[in-house]
Design an enzyme around this catalytic site. Structure first.
Site, PDB file in Angstrom:
ATOM      1  N   ASP A 198       0.879  -1.155   0.000  1.00  0.00           N
ATOM      2  CA  ASP A 198       0.000   0.000   0.000  1.00  0.00           C
ATOM      3  C   ASP A 198       0.929   1.221   0.000  1.00  0.00           C
ATOM      4  O   ASP A 198       2.090   1.116   0.386  1.00  0.00           O
ATOM      5  CB  ASP A 198      -0.861  -0.043   1.276  1.00  0.00           C
ATOM      6  CG  ASP A 198      -1.543   1.278   1.547  1.00  0.00           C
ATOM      7  OD1 ASP A 198      -2.255   1.764   0.653  1.00  0.00           O
ATOM      8  OD2 ASP A 198      -1.345   1.827   2.651  1.00  0.00           O
ATOM      9  N   ASP A 256      -0.045   4.940   1.048  1.00  0.00           N
ATOM     10  CA  ASP A 256      -0.232   5.942   2.098  1.00  0.00           C
ATOM     11  C   ASP A 256      -0.187   5.352   3.505  1.00  0.00           C
ATOM     12  O   ASP A 256      -0.968   4.469   3.845  1.00  0.00           O
ATOM     13  CB  ASP A 256      -1.554   6.678   1.876  1.00  0.00           C
ATOM     14  CG  ASP A 256      -1.556   7.429   0.548  1.00  0.00           C
ATOM     15  OD1 ASP A 256      -0.472   7.849   0.099  1.00  0.00           O
ATOM     16  OD2 ASP A 256      -2.637   7.593  -0.042  1.00  0.00           O
TER      17      ASP A 256
END
Ligand SMILES: [Zn+2]
Length: 175
Positions: free
Chosen positions: A7, A9
């Site tokens: 991922d 963020d």
């Protein structure tokens, strides 16, 4: 190939809400070392990221691409390499009805399937790492092993453990 998916963020880079400005770019703790470690181990790295700010009109796809180019340059500087980035531009609260529902916003697994088709990735022997439950759910739906990262920990510690667990054996040697 086997791969590691991240991922973006608050897993690889710090996000204080809809981050898209290059001037706001900052690594999470241990991210640079983790990327360097994966590159040294010849493990391809991909990013799968929800960028619903696009559908909400908060920033443009071109802003995000500029941010991603910068991220890839910084990864290279750190001794790492990002092979590809897949993003979901959709958001359920988009003012644009056509941008609301999709099969790619995590916890859906569409981004993984798109990358797997493009790069011939062996999902069952790959690993997803993210800071949210939706990342872990998406990774599992894609058939990957999936790990929750903790923003107070050093990402490289988790990556080191994942390499030892999943990438030191031959593919499909699952026990
Ligand atoms: Zn989507």
């Amino acid at each position: 190939m086997r791969a590691v998916f991240f991922d973006r963020d608050n897993t690889l880079t710090i996000d204080e809400g809809y981050c898209y400005k290059v001037s706001d770019f900052a690594w999470m703790k241990g991210a640079e070392a983790a990327l360097a470690r994966l590159h040294a181990a010849q493990i391809p790295v991909f990013i799968v990221t929800n960028q619903g700010g696009i559908a909400r009109g908060l920033f443009g796809e071109d802003d995000m691409i500029r941010f991603h180019d910068h991220l890839c340059d910084k990864a290279q500087e750190a001794g790492g390499h990002i092979t590809d980035i897949a993003f979901c531009p959709h958001h359920p609260q988009s003012p644009d009805e056509t941008m609301r529902s999709c099969a790619c916003r995590k916890p859906e697994a569409g981004l993984f399937f798109a990358l797997a088709a493009k790069w011939d990735i062996d999902l069952a022997n790959s690993v997803m790492i993210g800071d949210r439950d939706s990342d872990v759910i998406a990774g599992k739906r894609a058939g990957c092993h999936a790990y929750l990262s903790d923003k107070n920990s050093v990402l490289d510690d988790l990556v080191k453990q994942i390499i030892e667990t999943h990438f030191t054996t031959t593919p499909s040697a699952k026990v």
